[in-house]
Structures are given as structure tokens and as C-alpha cells.
Scaffold this motif. Structure first.
Motif, PDB file in Angstrom:
ATOM      1  N   THR A 118      -1.862   0.524  -5.759  1.00 47.02           N
ATOM      2  CA  THR A 118      -1.458   0.844  -4.390  1.00 47.02           C
ATOM      3  C   THR A 118      -2.259   2.035  -3.866  1.00 47.02           C
ATOM      4  O   THR A 118      -2.750   2.021  -2.735  1.00 47.02           O
ATOM      5  N   PHE A 119      -2.405   3.048  -4.709  1.00 39.95           N
ATOM      6  CA  PHE A 119      -3.186   4.232  -4.319  1.00 39.95           C
ATOM      7  C   PHE A 119      -4.636   3.848  -4.025  1.00 39.95           C
ATOM      8  O   PHE A 119      -5.198   4.255  -3.008  1.00 39.95           O
ATOM      9  N   PHE A 143      -4.835   1.976  -0.763  1.00 37.23           N
ATOM     10  CA  PHE A 143      -4.628   2.917   0.338  1.00 37.23           C
ATOM     11  C   PHE A 143      -5.903   3.715   0.615  1.00 37.23           C
ATOM     12  O   PHE A 143      -6.350   3.823   1.758  1.00 37.23           O
ATOM     13  N   SER A 197      -8.196   3.328   3.922  1.00 33.17           N
ATOM     14  CA  SER A 197      -8.356   4.528   4.746  1.00 33.17           C
ATOM     15  C   SER A 197      -9.837   4.868   4.922  1.00 33.17           C
ATOM     16  O   SER A 197     -10.297   5.139   6.043  1.00 33.17           O
ATOM     17  N   LEU A 245       5.130  -0.897   7.494  1.00 37.05           N
ATOM     18  CA  LEU A 245       3.914  -0.167   7.136  1.00 37.05           C
ATOM     19  C   LEU A 245       3.971   1.250   7.693  1.00 37.05           C
ATOM     20  O   LEU A 245       3.659   2.218   6.996  1.00 37.05           O
ATOM     21  N   LEU A 300       3.840   4.681   5.472  1.00 35.01           N
ATOM     22  CA  LEU A 300       2.792   5.678   5.706  1.00 35.01           C
ATOM     23  C   LEU A 300       3.384   7.023   6.110  1.00 35.01           C
ATOM     24  O   LEU A 300       2.852   8.069   5.725  1.00 35.01           O
ATOM     25  N   VAL A 327       4.492   8.636   2.880  1.00 35.70           N
ATOM     26  CA  VAL A 327       3.335   9.156   2.146  1.00 35.70           C
ATOM     27  C   VAL A 327       2.837  10.435   2.816  1.00 35.70           C
ATOM     28  O   VAL A 327       2.550  11.428   2.135  1.00 35.70           O
ATOM     29  N   GLN A 328       2.752  10.442   4.149  1.00 40.41           N
ATOM     30  CA  GLN A 328       2.291  11.629   4.862  1.00 40.41           C
ATOM     31  C   GLN A 328       3.221  12.816   4.611  1.00 40.41           C
ATOM     32  O   GLN A 328       2.767  13.935   4.392  1.00 40.41           O
TER      33      GLN A 328
END
Length: 165
Positions: free
Chosen positions: A23-24, A27, A31, A147, A151, A154-155
Motif C-alpha cells: 500500500t505504501f 501510494f 503520488s 479515498l 488520504l 494518512v495526512q
């Protein structure tokens, strides 16, 4: 004799690690690729040399919050003070941004856009909106909301970490 806890976190199960790492990586790849596409579109549009997404993102933040301080930009953009000071100086040198001293605390500088800075900011917001539509426009409302929520989580987690930690 009691054992003392170690400072090493417990090792996750292999399946959990595999999914977390995958997943990382996905991402980071997505990005990075989105940033590359944005930069390519900026170059194709023949934007002033030397202005990158970071410069234009800072202009957009100043447009949304007239009179913002350098410290507010540091916090909003997750960058260090030195990097933001250089970026602000570059925007000033290009006459896209002006700094004025705060009326109550002369050590604080308030940031505002020049008319040209306002034009560049509007252009960049339109470019971002087009890219966002290209990348996420095909998602259903539920997918997009999910999503966005992930996000944001995560932020929030990233906001509490120092860059060198």
C-alpha cells in the motif's frame, strides 16, 4: 525477575507487513507519478521557467488566505522554515508575492499576491482541477469519498512527524 519492555515495536505478521508495504509503495508511486504529470503539463503550457508546483501551491494558499504568514505556509505545506523562506524570496523576486510587516508584531510578515501572482494562482488551480478530473473523475461518489477519507487519515498521521524522524 521481571523483564523490562524493549523499545523495539512488535513485528507485524508477514501478511500484514506485505499489504502495508504494498500500500505504501502504491501510494508513493501514484503520488510521484501525479507530480510528474503535473510538472509535464506545466512545461507543456510554457509556464515561467523556474516555477514548480511548490511555488504555485504556495501562491494558491496565499490567495485563499490573504495576509497569511510564512509560519502558516510552513505548517500548511509541511516544509521547513528555510525552504519556505527561499521559496517566498523567489516569489517576491518574480513579483508574484509581496511581504508587508504585521501591524502589531513587526517581526511577522504578512504575505499577499500581486495581480500577476493572482493570475498564476488561478491558472494553476485550473490545471490542478483538470488533472484531478482526469485522475479521479471516473471514480464513483462512494469510492472518491472513501479515498479522500483514507488520504486525510494518512495526512493527519504525517502531520505529527518530523522529516528526519
Amino acid at each position: 525477575m521481571p523483564t523490562t519492555p524493549t523499545s523495539t515495536p512488535p513485528t507485524p505478521a508477514p501478511a500484514e507487513t506485505s499489504l502495508t508495504v504494498a500500500t505504501f509503495v502504491a501510494f508513493m508511486t501514484a503520488s510521484g507519478h501525479a507530480q510528474q504529470i503535473l510538472k509535464a503539463r506545466m512545461l507543456a503550457a510554457d509556464v515561467e521557467q523556474g516555477l514548480g508546483p511548490l511555488h504555485l501551491h504556495a501562491l494558491c494558499l496565499c490567495q485563499r488566505s490573504p495576509g497569511a504568514t510564512q509560519q502558516q505556509l510552513v505548517q500548511s505545506m509541511g516544509r521547513d522554515k528555510g525552504q519556505m523562506a527561499r521559496l517566498i524570496r523567489e516569489l517576491e523576486d518574480r513579483q508574484l508575492l509581496v511581504r508587508t510587516p504585521d501591524e502589531r508584531d513587526r517581526r511577522v510578515w504578512r504575505l499577499s499576491l500581486t495581480p500577476e501572482g493572482t493570475q498564476k494562482s488561478a491558472w494553476f488551480l485550473a490545471l490542478e482541477a483538470t488533472l484531478a478530473e482526469d485522475l479521479f473523475g471516473g471514480l464513483g461518489e462512494t469510492e472518491a469519498a472513501s479515498l479522500y477519507a483514507v488520504l486525510q487519515t494518512v495526512q493527519t498521521r504525517m502531520n505529527g512527524w518530523e522529516p528526519h524522524a
